[in-house]
Design a protein around this motif. Sequence first.
Motif, PDB file in Angstrom:
ATOM      1  N   ASN A   1       0.781  -1.217  -0.069  1.00  0.00           N
ATOM      2  CA  ASN A   1      -0.037   0.006   0.018  1.00  0.00           C
ATOM      3  C   ASN A   1       0.917   1.357  -0.103  1.00  0.00           C
ATOM      4  O   ASN A   1       0.351   2.307   0.395  1.00  0.00           O
ATOM      5  N   ASP A   2       2.046   1.154  -0.264  1.00  0.00           N
ATOM      6  CA  ASP A   2       3.027   2.237  -0.331  1.00  0.00           C
ATOM      7  C   ASP A   2       2.665   3.415  -1.487  1.00  0.00           C
ATOM      8  O   ASP A   2       1.893   2.958  -2.527  1.00  0.00           O
TER       9      ASP A   2
ATOM     10  N   THR B   1      -4.106 -12.925   0.064  1.00  0.00           N
ATOM     11  CA  THR B   1      -5.073 -12.039   0.342  1.00  0.00           C
ATOM     12  C   THR B   1      -4.720 -10.622   0.227  1.00  0.00           C
ATOM     13  O   THR B   1      -5.445  -9.999  -0.353  1.00  0.00           O
ATOM     14  N   GLY B   2      -3.478 -10.372   0.692  1.00  0.00           N
ATOM     15  CA  GLY B   2      -3.093  -9.181   0.697  1.00  0.00           C
ATOM     16  C   GLY B   2      -2.654  -8.663  -0.896  1.00  0.00           C
ATOM     17  O   GLY B   2      -3.184  -7.538  -0.922  1.00  0.00           O
ATOM     18  N   LEU B   3      -2.250  -9.441  -1.493  1.00  0.00           N
ATOM     19  CA  LEU B   3      -2.216  -9.112  -2.915  1.00  0.00           C
ATOM     20  C   LEU B   3      -3.712  -9.066  -3.546  1.00  0.00           C
ATOM     21  O   LEU B   3      -3.676  -8.179  -4.267  1.00  0.00           O
ATOM     22  N   ALA B   4      -4.405 -10.014  -3.322  1.00  0.00           N
ATOM     23  CA  ALA B   4      -5.985  -9.581  -3.845  1.00  0.00           C
ATOM     24  C   ALA B   4      -6.535  -8.338  -3.419  1.00  0.00           C
ATOM     25  O   ALA B   4      -7.324  -7.647  -4.155  1.00  0.00           O
ATOM     26  N   THR B   5      -6.304  -7.928  -2.151  1.00  0.00           N
ATOM     27  CA  THR B   5      -7.000  -6.848  -1.697  1.00  0.00           C
ATOM     28  C   THR B   5      -6.216  -5.785  -2.420  1.00  0.00           C
ATOM     29  O   THR B   5      -6.992  -4.703  -2.731  1.00  0.00           O
ATOM     30  N   ARG B   6      -5.078  -5.606  -2.734  1.00  0.00           N
ATOM     31  CA  ARG B   6      -4.139  -4.447  -3.089  1.00  0.00           C
ATOM     32  C   ARG B   6      -4.829  -4.359  -4.700  1.00  0.00           C
ATOM     33  O   ARG B   6      -4.867  -3.172  -5.280  1.00  0.00           O
ATOM     34  N   PHE B   7      -4.882  -5.515  -5.434  1.00  0.00           N
ATOM     35  CA  PHE B   7      -5.313  -5.632  -6.602  1.00  0.00           C
ATOM     36  C   PHE B   7      -6.485  -4.862  -6.852  1.00  0.00           C
ATOM     37  O   PHE B   7      -6.831  -4.213  -8.114  1.00  0.00           O
ATOM     38  N   ALA B   8      -7.496  -5.099  -5.995  1.00  0.00           N
ATOM     39  CA  ALA B   8      -8.696  -4.672  -5.992  1.00  0.00           C
ATOM     40  C   ALA B   8      -8.906  -3.066  -6.047  1.00  0.00           C
ATOM     41  O   ALA B   8      -9.898  -2.391  -6.478  1.00  0.00           O
ATOM     42  N   THR B   9      -8.177  -2.480  -5.567  1.00  0.00           N
ATOM     43  CA  THR B   9      -7.915  -0.864  -5.198  1.00  0.00           C
ATOM     44  C   THR B   9      -6.847  -0.349  -6.241  1.00  0.00           C
ATOM     45  O   THR B   9      -6.484   0.808  -6.026  1.00  0.00           O
ATOM     46  N   GLU B  10      -5.786  -1.108  -6.969  1.00  0.00           N
ATOM     47  CA  GLU B  10      -4.821  -0.687  -7.834  1.00  0.00           C
ATOM     48  C   GLU B  10      -5.476   0.087  -8.869  1.00  0.00           C
ATOM     49  O   GLU B  10      -5.966  -0.673  -9.742  1.00  0.00           O
TER      50      GLU B  10
ATOM     51  N   ASP C   1       4.483   4.732  -3.483  1.00  0.00           N
ATOM     52  CA  ASP C   1       5.209   4.485  -4.487  1.00  0.00           C
ATOM     53  C   ASP C   1       4.846   3.466  -5.528  1.00  0.00           C
ATOM     54  O   ASP C   1       4.935   2.148  -4.910  1.00  0.00           O
ATOM     55  N   PRO C   2       4.365   3.483  -6.576  1.00  0.00           N
ATOM     56  CA  PRO C   2       4.142   2.174  -7.342  1.00  0.00           C
ATOM     57  C   PRO C   2       5.260   1.266  -7.507  1.00  0.00           C
ATOM     58  O   PRO C   2       5.062   0.205  -7.606  1.00  0.00           O
ATOM     59  N   THR C   3       6.248   1.844  -7.742  1.00  0.00           N
ATOM     60  CA  THR C   3       7.608   0.942  -7.746  1.00  0.00           C
ATOM     61  C   THR C   3       7.945   0.062  -6.500  1.00  0.00           C
ATOM     62  O   THR C   3       8.301  -1.196  -6.723  1.00  0.00           O
ATOM     63  N   ILE C   4       7.649   0.906  -5.476  1.00  0.00           N
ATOM     64  CA  ILE C   4       7.879   0.025  -4.105  1.00  0.00           C
ATOM     65  C   ILE C   4       6.544  -1.133  -3.998  1.00  0.00           C
ATOM     66  O   ILE C   4       6.673  -2.185  -3.605  1.00  0.00           O
ATOM     67  N   ARG C   5       5.403  -0.881  -4.547  1.00  0.00           N
ATOM     68  CA  ARG C   5       4.378  -1.897  -4.490  1.00  0.00           C
ATOM     69  C   ARG C   5       4.638  -3.000  -5.545  1.00  0.00           C
ATOM     70  O   ARG C   5       4.248  -4.003  -5.077  1.00  0.00           O
ATOM     71  N   ILE C   6       5.296  -2.776  -6.532  1.00  0.00           N
ATOM     72  CA  ILE C   6       5.567  -3.678  -7.496  1.00  0.00           C
ATOM     73  C   ILE C   6       6.610  -4.698  -6.963  1.00  0.00           C
ATOM     74  O   ILE C   6       6.363  -5.926  -7.022  1.00  0.00           O
ATOM     75  N   ASP C   7       7.522  -4.067  -6.535  1.00  0.00           N
ATOM     76  CA  ASP C   7       8.637  -4.939  -5.996  1.00  0.00           C
ATOM     77  C   ASP C   7       8.333  -5.642  -4.619  1.00  0.00           C
ATOM     78  O   ASP C   7       8.775  -6.781  -4.440  1.00  0.00           O
TER      79      ASP C   7
END
Length: 205
Positions: free
Chosen positions: A155-156, A181-190, A158-164
Amino acid sequence: MTARIQSRGHGGLLLDAVPWGNFPYGDDVRKAVHLLQTGQDVASHATGMLGGLCANDSRAAVALAVPFLIPLATDAHHPYRAAALGVLSSPARARHFGVASRDELLLHRTDPRRHAPDDYDDYGIEVTGYPAGWSVAAARAAITTETPTLLPLLNDCDPTIRIDAAYALATAADPDHTVRTGLATRFATEHDAIGPSPVMVDTRL
């Protein structure tokens, strides 16, 4: 050795307590980690060297550096946090680190038995003579231990930080599906075009 390093925790990690000299390129890896820890100007080249060793199939010493890289990667004020995070998962993959197509990005190796449990016994031998499976397993174990500290990076701002962060977390053991679960949650709001995309996830990990 890796388990002993992990058990010390961030505050107890002693760089010079690791027998770097017992590992190929170990002294070079120790110097690179030291440069990153001290935030020296030449530290930007240190992660390039670490990633280069992994690309050249020499991961053993870099795997031992992972517990030292994680505190830097999760420190929002460290000048080289992005560089440390970017190289963090390199030793945790036998293939596909740094450059890969979107459907391969989160795979840590090419394996026709990807549906089978990963026991690391068939990874072969690194060019240095060390078993490649040892290096990959050690790096993944260190990342798994620090999953709770890495998850917030999804949830940073910086999108580069999120990707890495997604790239690193995909190498962690995830029996409770915490990472998934964390990845799915992030993807839902990315919404960022270069941020982590659901296309990058391989649920077979």
